[in-house]
Design an enzyme around this catalytic site. Structure first.
Site, PDB file in Angstrom:
ATOM      1  CD  GLU A   1      27.761  -0.096  16.541  1.00 48.00           C
ATOM      2  OE1 GLU A   1      27.349  -1.158  15.996  1.00 48.00           O
ATOM      3  OE2 GLU A   1      28.954   0.138  16.476  1.00 48.00           O
TER       4      GLU A   1
ATOM      5  CG  HIS B   1      35.185  -1.281  10.345  1.00 53.02           C
ATOM      6  ND1 HIS B   1      35.341  -2.574  10.541  1.00 53.02           N
ATOM      7  CD2 HIS B   1      34.169  -0.605  11.219  1.00 53.02           C
ATOM      8  CE1 HIS B   1      33.997  -2.854  11.546  1.00 53.02           C
ATOM      9  NE2 HIS B   1      33.554  -1.560  11.546  1.00 53.02           N
TER      10      HIS B   1
END
Lengths: 100, 341
Positions: free
Chosen positions: B170, B265
């Site tokens: 992140e 993703h």
């Protein structure tokens, strides 16, 4: 819960860090609501989402979820994809995550 | 304008604004606050856009601190950001707060010691995290200004802060926002995700002092919940074998398998495999050689929001030759060719 048959909203939650509901993914994330279950405020918020362009992927944050919403009214269906922070909480709360 | 601010989601505010049982004053206040919430959301989006615009103009922030401050907020299972501030997260009675503080500090140290980078903007930017985001929330993300972490549903996932690679992943989205500024669709989106996986994995390996052969190259192995483990899933993704059946979200292994519109993703599989393969061919520790090439490719050339995977591969090939030698360059070249780039 019985599957709604009349005017309804079908929800598919995509992406996130875990790659939910993507091709090959073992995580299915979604739900369904009768439109009658939603408050006037939520229906108004949904109207606003469906009046925009069909896809607003540019606004999705890294690892944020995208919601693919299909609203069926009188048998006619329309689909939009929107970032999670634009989706009413009652709609988000209708989503369940399951494994293949 | 006078404004009464409620810490509640915008759709609840909209409901309050239309509730005729409430007084006009309260309904007006709710409507105003809903508008403010919408504008705050726009502000976060604008913060990311401002980064994108200002960097190429040479407007680069100057470092005011040698290392970033770390702040942690508690969302208390709500989805309103940032939540309540936790005064001393390092000593909090909440294990999630302590863990978030400790691992965020460790990521900052990783970037400082290994890549000489001062926080995600290289100017000491405060690293802000919100924990306990949402109820049973199965996600973690970077929202353009801060990190947020869900507790998981304790079936598919447990508390997302248990994954040090997740925290590294992140924070790296923030680094990307302040450097290459990759978009979040197409090739650029896949690269964006891959870079977060690469640096998240490198951080995990760095903490464990692993070599490229002792590392497991899994992403999210420490946040998998009991129901997922019971079915044999051990991770979100496997950088060494993206298509493996033990991944919750298997990925393609070759660029030719990607289609336009593919989620980042999914598209990150080929570049993840290329990075892992290059590291294994070079040997040693991932962050010492190949990691340095990828970092220079990410931060050394200014923004390129629409960069293709082919162009990033070309850049790292050139950097491998410039920064190291023909052997490393051959390894990077072979790794990219393995994934069709």
């Amino acid at each position: 819960m019985p599957k709604p048959t009349g005017d309804r909203l079908t929800i598919q939650r995509l992406g996130g860090l875990g790659g939910f509901s993507l091709p090959g993914s073992h995580i299915r994330s979604g739900g369904e609501l009768a439109l009658s279950q939603l408050s006037p405020a939520d229906l108004k918020a949904l109207d606003a989402l469906f009046q925009r362009s069909a896809k607003s992927a540019a606004a999705v944050k890294p690892d944020g979820f995208t919601y693919r919403l299909t609203r069926t009214i009188g048998g006619a269906a329309k689909t939009v994809e929107v970032p999670e922070d634009q989706v009413p909480m009652a709609v988000r709360n209708a989503v369940k995550d399951t494994l293949d | 304008m006078s404004c009464t601010c409620f810490i509640v989601p915008a759709d609840v505010l909209r409901k309050l604004a239309q509730d005729k049982k409430l007084s006009a004053r309260i309904r007006d206040g709710a409507e105003h606050t809903a508008k403010v919430s919408t504008e705050v959301r726009k502000l976060r989006t604008q913060a990311a856009a401002l980064t994108t615009m200002s960097n190429p103009m040479g407007i680069v922030p100057k470092a005011l601190v040698k290392s970033p401050a770390i702040t942690v907020y508690d969302c208390k299972q709500q989805q309103t950001l940032p939540g309540s501030p936790i005064a001393k997260p390092a000593n909090s009675s909440d294990a999630t707060a302590r863990r978030t503080y400790k691992e965020t500090r460790a990521v900052a140290t990783f970037y400082k010691n290994v890549f000489k980078r001062n926080s995600i903007d290289d100017a000491g930017m405060t690293l802000m995290s919100s924990i306990h985001y949402g109820k049973n929330y199965d996600n973690a993300m970077w929202n353009g200004s801060q990190m947020l972490y869900g507790d998981g549903d304790n079936q598919l996932f447990i508390d997302f802060t248990f994954g040090n690679d997740v925290i590294g992943h992140e924070l790296t989205h923030g680094v990307t926002q302040h450097s290459l500024q990759l978009g979040y669709s197409g090739d650029a989106g896949g690269l964006n995700e891959s870079i977060s996986d690469c640096f998240g994995s490198m951080f995990r390996q760095w903490q464990a002092r692993q070599t490229v052969t002792s590392a497991d190259w899994l992403i999210g192995a420490d946040i998998i919940g009991p129901a997922a483990k019971k079915k044999g899933y051990t991770c979100l993704r496997d950088m060494a074998n993206p298509a493996a059946s033990h991944c919750l979200a298997p990925q393609p292994t070759n660029y030719s398998q990607l289609n336009p519109g593919t989620d980042p993703h999914y598209a990150s599989g080929p570049p993840n495999l290329a990075f892992c393969a290059a590291c294994k061919l070079v040997g040693g520790r991932s962050w010492e050689t190949v990691g340095q090439i990828w970092y220079r490719g990410l931060t050394g050339f200014g923004p390129s929001p629409h960069m293709s995977m082919k162009d990033f591969a070309k850049r790292t090939r050139q950097l491998a030759a410039q920064m190291y030698n023909a052997t490393v360059a051959a390894a990077v070249d072979k790794a990219w060719k393995q994934v069709g780039l």
